[in-house]
Design a protein around this motif. Sequence first.
Motif, PDB file in Angstrom:
ATOM      1  N   GLU A 101      -6.688  -4.855   7.149  1.00  0.00           N
ATOM      2  CA  GLU A 101      -7.809  -5.389   6.374  1.00  0.00           C
ATOM      3  C   GLU A 101      -7.347  -5.765   4.971  1.00  0.00           C
ATOM      4  N   ASN A 102      -6.498  -4.950   4.386  1.00  0.00           N
ATOM      5  CA  ASN A 102      -6.011  -5.242   3.043  1.00  0.00           C
ATOM      6  C   ASN A 102      -5.048  -6.414   3.017  1.00  0.00           C
ATOM      7  N   ILE A 150       0.861  -1.172   0.000  1.00  0.00           N
ATOM      8  CA  ILE A 150       0.000   0.000   0.000  1.00  0.00           C
ATOM      9  C   ILE A 150       0.902   1.228   0.000  1.00  0.00           C
ATOM     10  N   ALA A 151       0.589   2.202  -0.850  1.00  0.00           N
ATOM     11  CA  ALA A 151       1.355   3.444  -0.936  1.00  0.00           C
ATOM     12  C   ALA A 151       0.790   4.439   0.076  1.00  0.00           C
ATOM     13  N   VAL A 152       1.528   4.652   1.154  1.00  0.00           N
ATOM     14  CA  VAL A 152       1.103   5.565   2.216  1.00  0.00           C
ATOM     15  C   VAL A 152       1.579   6.974   1.852  1.00  0.00           C
ATOM     16  N   LEU A 194      -3.851   8.423  14.717  1.00  0.00           N
ATOM     17  CA  LEU A 194      -3.893   8.425  13.258  1.00  0.00           C
ATOM     18  C   LEU A 194      -3.290   7.135  12.707  1.00  0.00           C
ATOM     19  N   ALA A 195      -2.161   6.722  13.251  1.00  0.00           N
ATOM     20  CA  ALA A 195      -1.520   5.472  12.817  1.00  0.00           C
ATOM     21  C   ALA A 195      -2.426   4.275  13.112  1.00  0.00           C
ATOM     22  N   ASP A 196      -3.086   4.268  14.260  1.00  0.00           N
ATOM     23  CA  ASP A 196      -3.994   3.170  14.610  1.00  0.00           C
ATOM     24  C   ASP A 196      -5.125   3.047  13.594  1.00  0.00           C
ATOM     25  N   LYS A 197      -5.685   4.184  13.217  1.00  0.00           N
ATOM     26  CA  LYS A 197      -6.787   4.189  12.244  1.00  0.00           C
ATOM     27  C   LYS A 197      -6.295   3.671  10.889  1.00  0.00           C
ATOM     28  N   ALA A 198      -5.127   4.136  10.466  1.00  0.00           N
ATOM     29  CA  ALA A 198      -4.558   3.689   9.192  1.00  0.00           C
ATOM     30  C   ALA A 198      -4.158   2.220   9.259  1.00  0.00           C
ATOM     31  N   GLU A 199      -3.696   1.793  10.426  1.00  0.00           N
ATOM     32  CA  GLU A 199      -3.285   0.394  10.616  1.00  0.00           C
ATOM     33  C   GLU A 199      -4.453  -0.552  10.361  1.00  0.00           C
ATOM     34  N   LYS A 200      -5.641  -0.173  10.758  1.00  0.00           N
ATOM     35  CA  LYS A 200      -6.826  -1.007  10.528  1.00  0.00           C
ATOM     36  C   LYS A 200      -7.062  -1.203   9.024  1.00  0.00           C
ATOM     37  N   ILE A 201      -6.848  -0.159   8.255  1.00  0.00           N
ATOM     38  CA  ILE A 201      -7.012  -0.244   6.800  1.00  0.00           C
ATOM     39  C   ILE A 201      -5.960  -1.179   6.209  1.00  0.00           C
ATOM     40  N   ILE A 202      -4.728  -1.020   6.642  1.00  0.00           N
ATOM     41  CA  ILE A 202      -3.638  -1.868   6.133  1.00  0.00           C
ATOM     42  C   ILE A 202      -3.888  -3.324   6.515  1.00  0.00           C
ATOM     43  N   TYR A 205       4.785  -1.908   9.254  1.00  0.00           N
ATOM     44  CA  TYR A 205       4.518  -2.642   8.014  1.00  0.00           C
ATOM     45  C   TYR A 205       5.585  -2.412   6.946  1.00  0.00           C
ATOM     46  N   PRO A 206       6.843  -2.606   7.273  1.00  0.00           N
ATOM     47  CA  PRO A 206       7.886  -2.344   6.262  1.00  0.00           C
ATOM     48  C   PRO A 206       7.779  -3.237   5.030  1.00  0.00           C
ATOM     49  N   ASP A 207       7.190  -4.413   5.166  1.00  0.00           N
ATOM     50  CA  ASP A 207       7.062  -5.324   4.026  1.00  0.00           C
ATOM     51  C   ASP A 207       5.770  -5.127   3.232  1.00  0.00           C
ATOM     52  N   ASN A 208       4.847  -4.346   3.786  1.00  0.00           N
ATOM     53  CA  ASN A 208       3.531  -4.199   3.161  1.00  0.00           C
ATOM     54  C   ASN A 208       3.217  -2.791   2.680  1.00  0.00           C
TER      55      ASN A 208
END
Length: 140
Positions: free
Chosen positions: A131-132, A7-9, A121-129, A35-38
Amino acid sequence: MKNYEKIAVTPCAGIGQIFGVITREAAYKLVEELYPDNTVLVCLPALATGVQEDIEFINDYPVLVLNGCKDRCATKAVVDKGGKVDFEVYLPDVLREEKLSLAGEKRSRPGERSRKAIDALADKAEKIIEENIKVREKAV
């Protein structure tokens, strides 16, 4: 066709504002620590000036933007360079949901309130990552 391996953050730049510091620090936490690998980090100034690597990131991978204010500069830059925003986390929404205030915080010296905002903010984004990652694992 986008490659769902990463995923492109894309954090906002927020030059001169605490919002940019928070979105960038949250992005670093996601990309470098969690998520360095994702994930890959899109540099907004590089994207805006047409650096090929960043353009490839937004075209090759799903894009997660971390917008800091109503200007939504990260979204605008992605779209301006021909990309599509697949996911967004909007800092003002996170602050409202978490009942956090940035009053008194300085861009040059982020304090405890900024740290809490970065983590939220990171926690919210982490949920998206996450899930993907699950969706991708099911598809394999």
